[in-house]
Design an enzyme around this catalytic site. Structure first.
Site, short mmCIF file in Angstrom:
data_model
loop_
_atom_site.label_atom_id
_atom_site.label_comp_id
_atom_site.label_asym_id
_atom_site.label_seq_id
_atom_site.Cartn_x
_atom_site.Cartn_y
_atom_site.Cartn_z
N ASP A 29 28.65 -16.62 41.34
CA ASP A 29 28.66 -15.18 41.10
C ASP A 29 30.11 -14.72 40.95
O ASP A 29 30.99 -15.11 41.72
CB ASP A 29 27.99 -14.45 42.27
CG ASP A 29 27.66 -13.01 41.94
OD1 ASP A 29 26.46 -12.66 41.93
OD2 ASP A 29 28.60 -12.21 41.70
N GLN A 92 18.33 -4.73 41.40
CA GLN A 92 18.54 -5.69 40.31
C GLN A 92 19.32 -5.00 39.19
O GLN A 92 18.91 -3.97 38.66
CB GLN A 92 17.20 -6.22 39.77
CG GLN A 92 17.39 -7.27 38.68
CD GLN A 92 16.09 -7.93 38.24
OE1 GLN A 92 15.02 -7.58 38.72
NE2 GLN A 92 16.20 -8.86 37.32
N HIS A 98 16.93 -13.97 38.88
CA HIS A 98 17.90 -14.87 39.52
C HIS A 98 17.77 -14.80 41.03
O HIS A 98 17.58 -13.73 41.61
CB HIS A 98 19.34 -14.53 39.12
CG HIS A 98 19.68 -13.08 39.27
ND1 HIS A 98 19.32 -12.13 38.34
CD2 HIS A 98 20.36 -12.41 40.24
CE1 HIS A 98 19.75 -10.95 38.73
NE2 HIS A 98 20.37 -11.08 39.89
#
Ligand code: AMP
Ligand code: ZN
Length: 134
Positions: A29, A92, A98
């Protein structure tokens, strides 16, 4: 497809890819909440976990189950949080399903999911609405 994660899959934009197979990709990330924060995505574009069928959802969970312990071990973490934001109301932002694997280290002081006090009557009211689910 104007999806940033599909672009990562297609290598149109760079990412720190830590795992790839024919169906899944895992990459760091870009704004980690903790060291080693990794995203696991299916290569087929599906917006939310709800839109996967039951088998696909189980398969994706198995992939996270495969990768998370290795991430933990490689970084010397002690555990991990496995999170999924399903829909914008749940936080989200990227509409390509994911999992977040967030390694946890002793004393990292990450605060997740603060609990709220709830009246017993409200708990029971919620319970009555949910106890028939199958
Ligand atoms: P969510 O709120 O569940 O949709 O989480 C989306 C995550 O994607 C966030 O944690 C972002 O930091 C992460 N993210 C967005 N763009 C990128 C990128 N180009 N590379 C890696 N991670 C990204
Ligand atoms: Zn996509």
């Amino acid at each position: 497809m104007d999806c940033i994660f599909c672009k990562i899959i297609d290598k149109e934009i760079p990412a720190r890819i830590v795992y790839e197979d024919d169906k899944y990709l895992a990459f760091l990330d870009i704004n980690p909440v903790n060291k080693g924060h990794t995203l696991v995505i299916p290569k087929d574009h599906v917006a939310t976990y709800s839109e996967l069928d039951n088998e696909q959802a189980a398969d994706m969970a198995k992939k996270a189950h495969q990768l998370a312990p290795q991430i933990v071990q490689a970084l010397g973490a002690k555990g991990f949080n496995l999170c999924l934001n399903n829909g914008s109301v749940a936080g989200q932002i990227i509409d390509h399903v994911h999992f977040h694997i967030i390694p946890r280290f002793g004393g990292d002081n990450l605060q997740l999911w603060p609990g709220k006090e709830e009246e017993i009557d409200l708990l029971d009211e919620t319970f009555s609405k949910l106890k028939e689910i199958k």
